[in-house]
Design a protein around this motif. Structure first.
Motif, mmCIF file in Angstrom:
data_model
loop_
_atom_site.group_PDB
_atom_site.id
_atom_site.type_symbol
_atom_site.label_atom_id
_atom_site.label_comp_id
_atom_site.label_asym_id
_atom_site.label_seq_id
_atom_site.Cartn_x
_atom_site.Cartn_y
_atom_site.Cartn_z
ATOM 1 N N LYS A 1 0.827 -1.216 0.032
ATOM 2 C CA LYS A 1 -0.024 -0.158 0.086
ATOM 3 C C LYS A 1 0.773 1.355 -0.108
ATOM 4 O O LYS A 1 2.008 1.218 0.360
ATOM 5 N N HIS B 1 -16.687 -2.998 1.444
ATOM 6 C CA HIS B 1 -16.781 -2.280 2.261
ATOM 7 C C HIS B 1 -17.467 -0.781 2.225
ATOM 8 O O HIS B 1 -17.330 0.152 2.989
ATOM 9 N N PHE C 1 -15.525 3.666 7.680
ATOM 10 C CA PHE C 1 -14.073 4.071 6.854
ATOM 11 C C PHE C 1 -13.985 4.096 5.427
ATOM 12 O O PHE C 1 -12.758 4.219 5.117
ATOM 13 N N ARG D 1 -1.768 -14.243 4.083
ATOM 14 C CA ARG D 1 -2.614 -13.828 5.403
ATOM 15 C C ARG D 1 -1.677 -13.629 6.531
ATOM 16 O O ARG D 1 -1.706 -12.791 7.578
ATOM 17 N N THR E 1 -5.461 -7.684 10.635
ATOM 18 C CA THR E 1 -5.656 -6.396 10.140
ATOM 19 C C THR E 1 -5.353 -5.149 11.072
ATOM 20 O O THR E 1 -4.803 -4.065 10.584
ATOM 21 N N ARG F 1 2.560 -6.540 9.472
ATOM 22 C CA ARG F 1 1.903 -5.479 10.036
ATOM 23 C C ARG F 1 2.332 -5.468 11.587
ATOM 24 O O ARG F 1 2.610 -4.231 12.219
ATOM 25 N N ILE G 1 -4.610 0.952 11.969
ATOM 26 C CA ILE G 1 -5.361 0.071 11.186
ATOM 27 C C ILE G 1 -5.671 0.653 9.813
ATOM 28 O O ILE G 1 -5.700 0.101 8.831
ATOM 29 N N ASN H 1 -1.990 -0.009 7.084
ATOM 30 C CA ASN H 1 -1.446 -1.051 7.611
ATOM 31 C C ASN H 1 -0.675 -1.967 6.515
ATOM 32 O O ASN H 1 -0.561 -2.898 6.651
HETATM 33 P P1 IDP Z 1 -7.902 -6.731 5.422
HETATM 34 O O1 IDP Z 1 -6.959 -5.739 4.656
HETATM 35 O O2 IDP Z 1 -6.858 -7.449 6.760
HETATM 36 O O3 IDP Z 1 -8.289 -7.834 4.661
HETATM 37 P P2 IDP Z 1 -10.495 -5.887 5.799
HETATM 38 O O4 IDP Z 1 -11.392 -5.997 7.046
HETATM 39 O O5 IDP Z 1 -10.662 -6.466 4.372
HETATM 40 O O6 IDP Z 1 -8.871 -6.002 6.212
HETATM 41 O O7 IDP Z 1 -10.498 -4.158 5.422
HETATM 42 C C1 IDP Z 1 -9.803 -3.687 4.533
HETATM 43 C C2 IDP Z 1 -9.025 -2.444 4.883
HETATM 44 O O8 IDP Z 1 -9.761 -1.483 5.612
HETATM 45 C C3 IDP Z 1 -8.125 -3.007 5.984
HETATM 46 O O9 IDP Z 1 -6.733 -3.507 5.634
HETATM 47 C C4 IDP Z 1 -7.689 -1.435 6.828
HETATM 48 O O10 IDP Z 1 -6.819 -0.724 6.083
HETATM 49 C C5 IDP Z 1 -9.129 -0.693 6.593
HETATM 50 N N1 IDP Z 1 -10.167 -0.913 7.758
HETATM 51 C C6 IDP Z 1 -10.450 -1.820 8.217
HETATM 52 N N2 IDP Z 1 -11.064 -1.691 9.409
HETATM 53 C C7 IDP Z 1 -10.917 -0.375 9.436
HETATM 54 C C8 IDP Z 1 -11.489 0.392 10.627
HETATM 55 O O11 IDP Z 1 -12.067 -0.061 11.726
HETATM 56 N N3 IDP Z 1 -10.951 1.724 10.575
HETATM 57 C C9 IDP Z 1 -10.225 2.101 9.605
HETATM 58 N N4 IDP Z 1 -9.625 1.247 8.545
HETATM 59 C C10 IDP Z 1 -10.055 0.027 8.777
#
Ligand code: IDP
Length: 135
Positions: A10, A53, A58, A86, A92, A103, A110, A113
């Protein structure tokens, strides 16, 4: 059985000079990087990539962040590549990610990441189709 997964280094990781470290860990694990390209993605691609999402609070920030600078997109292949990546990435939320994971070792936020990895074989194929339509 060999699987394919889409990995993104990223924009935060690219800015911090961690691209090589992420690639090193993928290679050390024994997975193959079969496509790799640095690019600055459009909002349209970002919105499709994170469509699941779209209703989250977010989401807007996530699209802003992933389009904030160049990222490095890769197709990573190997036995168990989806779950294996993973595991290499860690949870995450970097504050919950195990030490030794990308990470866990290098991130605290978050929102920023460092890496993305597909969470299932089906999502991997969908995401690969979005980033590398000819692959
Ligand atoms: P992942 O990247 O580990 O698969 P996902 O739940 O698919 O996680 O979420 C996608 C991305 O959205 C995460 O990598 C993170 O950067 C962001 N994200 C997820 N949950 C939150 C949150 O509660 N606050 C801010 N960003 C979030």
């Amino acid at each position: 059985m060999s699987e394919r997964t889409l990995i993104l280094v990223k924009p935060d990781a690219v800015r911090r000079g961690l691209t090589g470290e992420v690639i090193r860990r993928i290679e050390a694990k024994g997975f193959a990087i079969t496509r790799l390209e640095q690019r600055h993605i459009s909002r349209d691609i970002a919105e499709q990539h994170y469509a699941e999402h779209a209703d989250k609070p977010f989401y807007a920030g996530l699209v802003d962040f992933i389009t904030s600078g160049p990222l490095v997109a890769m197709i990573v292949e190997g036995e168990g590549a989806v779950a294996g990546m993973r595991q290499l990435m860690g949870a995450t939320n970097p504050l919950e990610a195990a030490p030794g994971s990308i990470r866990g070792d290098y991130a605290t936020s978050i929102g920023e990441n460092l890496v993305h990895g597909s969470d299932s074989i089906d999502n991997g194929e969908r995401e690969i189709g979005l980033f590398f339509p000819d692959a």
